[in-house]
Write an enzyme that holds these catalytic residues in place. Sequence first.
Site, PDB file in Angstrom:
ATOM      1  N   HIS A 117     -67.115  10.293  17.530  1.00 14.83           N
ATOM      2  CA  HIS A 117     -66.000   9.668  18.343  1.00 14.83           C
ATOM      3  C   HIS A 117     -65.267   8.812  17.779  1.00 14.83           C
ATOM      4  O   HIS A 117     -64.126   8.355  18.367  1.00 14.83           O
ATOM      5  CB  HIS A 117     -66.528   9.560  19.811  1.00 14.83           C
ATOM      6  N   LYS A 165     -69.174 -20.240  -2.612  1.00  5.84           N
ATOM      7  CA  LYS A 165     -69.996 -21.224  -1.935  1.00  5.84           C
ATOM      8  C   LYS A 165     -69.372 -22.555  -2.790  1.00  5.84           C
ATOM      9  O   LYS A 165     -68.837 -23.814  -2.062  1.00  5.84           O
ATOM     10  CB  LYS A 165     -71.274 -21.467  -2.128  1.00  5.84           C
ATOM     11  N   GLU A 192     -75.289  -5.919  -2.323  1.00  8.18           N
ATOM     12  CA  GLU A 192     -75.692  -7.049  -3.181  1.00  8.18           C
ATOM     13  C   GLU A 192     -76.562  -6.586  -4.394  1.00  8.18           C
ATOM     14  O   GLU A 192     -76.393  -7.308  -5.610  1.00  8.18           O
ATOM     15  CB  GLU A 192     -76.467  -8.017  -2.193  1.00  8.18           C
TER      16      GLU A 192
END
Lengths: 529, 529
Positions: B353, B457, B324
Amino acid sequence: MNLSDEQLWERFQRFYSEFPSAGLAIDLSRTQLDSDYLQKMASPLQSAFAAMDQLEAGAMANPDEKRMVGHYWLRNAALAPKPEIRREIEETLAATKSFAHQVHSGAIQGQRGTFQKLLVVGIGGSALGPQFVAHALGRPGADRMNLYFFDNTDPDGMDKALVAIGPDLGRTLTVVISKSGGTKETRNGMVEAERAYREAGLDFPPHAVAVTGNGSELDKTAEKAGWLRRFPMWDWVGGRTSETSAVGLLPAALQGFDIDRLLAGASACDQLTRRHSFQENPAAQLAVAWHAIGQGRGAKDMVILPYKDRLELFSRYLQQLIMESLGKELDLSGKKVNQGIAVYGNKGSTDQHAYIQQLRDGLNNFFVTFIQVLKDRERKSMQVEPGFTTGDYLQGFYLGTRQALWEKERQSITITIDQVDAFHVGVLIALYERAVGLYASLVNINAYHQPGVEAGKKAATAILELQSEVAKHLSENSSRGFNAGEIAEALKRKGSMESIFKICQHLAANQQLAADGRNGIATRFRANS
Amino acid sequence: MNLSDEQLWERFQRFYSEFPSAGLAIDLSRTQLDSDYLQKMASPLQSAFAAMDQLEAGAMANPDEKRMVGHYWLRNAALAPKPEIRREIEETLAATKSFAHQVHSGAIQGQRGTFQKLLVVGIGGSALGPQFVAHALGRPGADRMNLYFFDNTDPDGMDKALVAIGPDLGRTLTVVISKSGGTKETRNGMVEAERAYREAGLDFPPHAVAVTGNGSELDKTAEKAGWLRRFPMWDWVGGRTSETSAVGLLPAALQGFDIDRLLAGASACDQLTRRHSFQENPAAQLAVAWHAIGQGRGAKDMVILPYKDRLELFSRYLQQLIMESLGKELDLSGKKVNQGIAVYGNKGSTDQHAYIQQLRDGLNNFFVTFIQVLKDRERKSMQVEPGFTTGDYLQGFYLGTRQALWEKERQSITITIDQVDAFHVGVLIALYERAVGLYASLVNINAYHQPGVEAGKKAATAILELQSEVAKHLSENSSRGFNAGEIAEALKRKGSMESIFKICQHLAANQQLAADGRNGIATRFRANS
């Protein structure tokens, strides 16, 4: 990619496909996939389908290790190429359900009573699937058994899990999972778990179950000590595709999840993903889209953004499935290709508040896979504002983010599932297993081996051997301290000064050696007096 | 990069630096950093130091938002540029500790007794820090308060947290954290939490605390309803650098962590990272190494691999802090640069793994940051094999993996800390805050704004408005069903057919609309009768 609304609607109509039998839909409309690319991939895709058919029929689909690849048989044992394999699958599934039933009913108990907690000792393919499924289906506090993990060789991590288990070790079932039976992290976890039971005045074997290959080191240990049960793993199931074997199903059944529905979901998805048609096969759609977006060489990172808390660990599960399968140096003809696709992500809309800033404005080195879940919750939602529920907001943020990324030419795929339940978790697992297999064919690599993981293990073994030498030298010359250079000289290991320094630094921090102050690489170390 | 052992030892001596006052060491020896690059960066680095000095002195270091950037003052209030800021910092810290003390002592109680559980409602910067710190320092089951989160607007995720809290809501303290006080996810979480208390026959205000900007919507709500406490946030602290404000410290203090030591660690690191010298400044070392490895344009993903379970969430915390801050379209002169660095990772040796296969053999599109912790655990370790503890294995895997990657020319940085405790968690947070700030200067961007998050938004708001229109239309025409195209036509929103389809699909899945079967985009939807 600056398309008009009409063009976007055209693309949506063309690239949005519903698969009702699996409660699944795939939307590729917001990618660069087009007719030309589909045409280009038509023939490679048919070859990939043919290779997949052979794999399912029992071909040596993992040529390096000379192994069959049989995870698809696990949810339809009738497909298994030999009757004994079919029988083993069916018997293991029946034994898994029967054992879980006996544990739940109290027919099998711990030394302090009915089993209430479950400790899984495993790593990689023996932990990521069970963790993902537990997070997706569990209701901690309300499940049949609460789940804990030793998924590393970190002693403090184990201590933390033991604190969380608390005084209930005598009602805790420990399942040790290792396909090879020789994985060091898992072996260490087992030894530390044994000690914890011992220190609590309990015997380990009546609380222990093994999931491992027949005849493995772990299998022998469990047999000799008389553990409660042993469940088999087979060389034709890879760790990263073992969720529908006992590796995944045993923990799931013990937690009380409906493993029949999980298998039914995987099977329903398998039926779709066997189809020899891009349009009708959701896994083929994903594989071709990945190829188009990443130009067949993983040029874009895959960001997994499920808009659902329960799917938060799916990206971790996929990191293994995708990166270990596709991250290969050589292709099947031996040519150096350095393939792979990097995978990360957590969940939306949470991650919007973490890194959507970079995704929209920064490096365009990724594509997003949104996972949309249609059903919001079990009970009826309240309205948090007139006309809107929390789930409406979640949906709004998903669509808004998809739109905001598209405006800046960032591509996305959307996978829609009806709800998060055992069936749809099975669907998602099977969908990605198949997509990875098909993509591997498109780029001509073996998706089922992992030749690159041995080097680190070998180097680690060498470090431990060096540690022994260092400890021996300091112990035999305990009258004075030595710095890393002096130890290296004495051991005739001048090339290993750096490792010797790091080994000594670590041992000193844990009172296994003494350090003369703190003086960087000049620090002298000596044996404890 | 094929160097001999001698050359590697030379590089290690040169690029390994210990910072004992912070219990910290940085090793850049396994990167491509060299004298030429250091020389090239010398002048830009001095400019970055100068900019940082100005920032700490109270300059408008976030020019777009015309804000000071003051997170460094939080751990040394004497640095604050104005006496009133200093006072606010000191008073808030004192109030935080005092409140936690009153909660622990039972002087402040819930309606069913002493507070035992803690529900944090927050997202992004208001959740990632508290989650990281809780995981790093907590001992679930043995902490002063057990921690739960609403960190999303997922209703099912909230229900899951409530199930885990169980019947103890009357002994659960809810802390609602939103700097702006208007974050929708957090507001929704607050409303759902209120309902849960109400349904349990409890009042919300005597269980509620707010951390928010003075005068924000949340602040007013809390004041009006008479919540237990309100703690301030300030516009000169960004969400992603708020862990050393009340946002991070209040949950930490309530869990019983030593927040003075956390601040002391951050402060000790700040002292080091203020130095105008590459050699003496660990944050400068990171920033320059990132620049060298990624060519100043984020060409390599940053893989964070702490070999310690407790640091498993550090990568998530850093995803926000780094991506950000650095993921920006424009530089400070307005030039389009599309900067950023992608961050992912979980923990070693577990991730070995999962995807070391790809890191060693596949795409070379990353560098690893290993985080090594010298101290293994609190108690003495057993030997799991003669001479070796589980911690020795963990160390061996770290060194082995570092070596295996280097053999294939994959670069790595190692950060070593003495142990995971409050002090060193403070060190790590401060180290990365400063490294991000310095790197931003090196690439000439504003690290402290996030202009790219608004678009999503806004688009989400438009989706919700469209949902209202759709619901209204269907409700007013409830005699028959409409498909997305027909609704769009009626609403004169033909460009929004796709969104309308997705809105209806979601509403139908949650019984807010009825669907006539399942027929893809042709499905007809109608108001519930």
